[in-house]
Enzyme design. Structure first.
Site, mmCIF file in Angstrom:
data_model
loop_
_atom_site.group_PDB
_atom_site.id
_atom_site.type_symbol
_atom_site.label_atom_id
_atom_site.label_comp_id
_atom_site.label_asym_id
_atom_site.label_seq_id
_atom_site.Cartn_x
_atom_site.Cartn_y
_atom_site.Cartn_z
ATOM 1 N N ASP A 214 -7.539 -103.602 -46.904
ATOM 2 C CA ASP A 214 -6.731 -103.207 -48.057
ATOM 3 C C ASP A 214 -5.300 -103.721 -47.922
ATOM 4 O O ASP A 214 -4.804 -103.978 -46.825
ATOM 5 C CB ASP A 214 -6.736 -101.684 -48.236
ATOM 6 C CG ASP A 214 -6.211 -100.934 -47.020
ATOM 7 O OD1 ASP A 214 -6.539 -101.333 -45.883
ATOM 8 O OD2 ASP A 214 -5.472 -99.948 -47.194
ATOM 9 N N GLU B 185 -6.043 -98.086 -45.005
ATOM 10 C CA GLU B 185 -4.976 -97.992 -44.013
ATOM 11 C C GLU B 185 -3.613 -97.928 -44.667
ATOM 12 O O GLU B 185 -2.719 -97.224 -44.208
ATOM 13 C CB GLU B 185 -5.032 -99.194 -43.059
ATOM 14 C CG GLU B 185 -4.193 -99.048 -41.794
ATOM 15 C CD GLU B 185 -2.737 -99.493 -41.941
ATOM 16 O OE1 GLU B 185 -1.934 -99.202 -41.045
ATOM 17 O OE2 GLU B 185 -2.405 -100.138 -42.961
#
Length: 375
Positions: free
Chosen positions: A68, A133
C-alpha cells in the site's frame, strides 16, 4: 534489456494501491514466488490483503514489506502522473517508488536469483507482505504475526524493506525503533460567561501548569542505542468559537516516542501522577502504537553490514531514529529485525522517486544477505 528489478518496480507502481487497497500488487508478487517453488498462504483480514510465503525449511529469514501507498496529493503538482512510472535522468518516479515498491521488486528478484543459484538452500526463505501499513495498520502485519505466533511459526531473521537510507543506499540501517504511545486527555471544567469567571471553571487555565511540566520534564536520558524519550503535544482544542464563552472542556493530545529506558506502563504512571498532583478533573485514554525494539550485533546485523560494505563500499550507520514501522510487530516473534531500503528523501512527497541504480544495488544486497544466512 531492461533491468528485472526496475521492470517489476514499474509493474507495481502502475497499481494505484492506496492503503489498504492492494490493487493487484500481491498477485504479481505471488505469481513470481510460486514460479520458483514458494508455498503461498493468503492471510486476509477485513479489508486488508496479506500473504505469508516460504520455501525450504529450518532457520528462517523473512523479507517483510507493504504494497500500500499514501495518497498522491494534488496530481497536477507531479511532473508525471504518480501511477505512471517514469524514468528521468536515472531516477524512477512514481508513488511508492521509494516507499516501498522499489524494495519489494528488489526482494523478489533477489529471491529469484538466490533460488537459481542455490536451489537446495539449507534454510527457509520467507515473505511477509501486507496492504495495511500506511494507514490504520490494524489488519496487516500485526494480525499476521499473531496468527503465526499462535501456531508457533519459526522466524529467526527479518529484513524489512522500509526506506532506511539518507543520502545513498545503505548509508543507514535501522536495527531498532522507538516505541510510540499517544495520550488523549480531556480536562473537565465548567462553561460560563467570560464576564463572570467566578461562576465558571476554565479548564485551559487549570491545565497550563500541568502542560508546562509535561513539556519540560526530562523523561529519560536515552542510551547508547536510543536518543532520549521525546514528548510532543500534537493537538489542542477548547472553546465554542465565541469570544465571550469560557470553555467547559479542554482536549489535549500528546505523543511519546520512547526508548528502551522506559515502558509504556512507566509513562502512564508518571503522567497520571503528574495530573493528579495538579488536581485536574480529567479523563485519559492511551493508545499504544508499538513497543521499542532493538536488534543487537549478531548474525543478521553482521550479514546486512557485510552486504552493504560489499556492494556500496561504505559502512552503514546503525540507527534507531525515525517513526514506527511494522518491525515493531515482527520483533514480538523473537526474531532479529533490521530495516534496509532506498533513500527516504522523497517518501510521502510529490514527485516521489528513487535512483534506478539504487534498486539494482539493493537487490544485490538482499541476495547477499540470503546467501550469508540460509544458503
Amino acid at each position: 534489456m531492461i533491468c528485472p528489478v526496475i521492470d517489476l518496480a514499474q509493474q507495481l507502481i502502475k497499481r494505484p494501491s492506496l492503503s489498504p487497497n492492494d490493487a493487484g500488487c500481491q498477485e504479481i508478487m505471488i505469481q513470481r514466488l510460486e514460479a520458483i517453488g514458494f508455498t503461498v498462504e493468503p492471510m486476509n483480514f477485513g479489508d486488508t490483503l496479506n500473504f505469508w510465503a516460504w520455501r525450504g525449511e529450518g532457520e528462517t529469514l523473512a523479507f517483510a514489506g507493504h504494497t500500500d501507498v499514501v495518497p498522491t496529493g494534488d496530481e497536477s503538482h507531479w511532473c508525471s502522473p504518480p501511477f505512471e512510472p517514469t524514468i528521468r535522468d536515472g531516477m524512477l518516479y512514481g508513488r511508492g517508488a521509494a516507499d516501498m515498491k522499489g524494495s519489494l521488486a528488489a526482494m523478489v528478484v533477489a529471491a529469484e536469483r538466490f533460488v537459481a543459484a542455490h536451489p537446495n538452500h539449507k534454510g527457509r526463505l520467507a515473505f511477509m507482505i501486507t496492504s495495511d501499513e500506511e494507514a490504520k495498520a490494524i489488519n496487516g502485519t500485526v494480525k499476521v504475526v499473531n496468527a503465526l505466533m499462535a501456531r508457533h511459526e519459526r522466524l529467526d531473521y527479518c529484513l524489512v524493506g522500509e526506506p532506511s537510507s539518507t543520502d545513498r543506499v545503505g548509508d543507514v540501517v535501522k536495527n531498532g525503533r522507538r516505541g510510540s504511545i499517544t495520550a488523549n486527555l480531556h480536562i473537565h471544567g465548567i462553561q460560563g460567561h467570560v464576564a463572570y469567571p467566578h461562576l465558571a471553571d476554565n479548564p485551559v487555565h487549570r491545565a497550563i501548569p500541568a502542560l508546562n511540566e509535561l513539556v519540560t520534564t526530562q523523561w529519560d536520558e536515552g542510551n547508547e542505542f536510543f536518543p532520549a524519550t521525546s514528548m510532543q503535544i500534537a493537538n489542542l482544542h477548547a472553546g465554542t468559537g465565541s469570544n465571550n464563552v469560557i470553555p467547559g472542556e479542554f482536549y489535549v493530545q500528546f505523543n511519546f516516542r520512547f526508548s528502551t529506558e522506559l515502558t509504556d506502563s512507566m509513562i502512564k504512571q508518571r503522567v497520571e501522577a503528574l495530573l493528579e498532583r495538579h488536581q485536574l478533573d480529567y479523563t485519559l485514554e492511551w493508545v499504544l502504537s508499538g513497543q521499542p525494539f532493538l536488534t543487537a550485533r549478531g548474525a543478521l546485523v553482521d550479514a546486512v553490514v557485510n552486504a552493504v560494505e560489499h556492494y556500496a563500499e561504505i559502512t552503514p550507520q546503525l540507527l534507531t531514529t525515525g517513526g514506527t514501522s511494522d518491525g515493531r510487530f515482527i520483533a514480538l516473534m523473537g526474531a532479529q529485525v533490521v530495516e534496509l531500503g532506498p533513500v527516504n528523501a522523497t517518501i510521502h512527497k510529490v514527485n516521489e522517486c528513487v535512483h534506478a541504480a539504487d534498486l539494482q544495488l539493493l537487490s544485490r544486497m538482499y541476495q547477499k544477505i540470503m546467501e550469508q544466512l540460509i544458503a
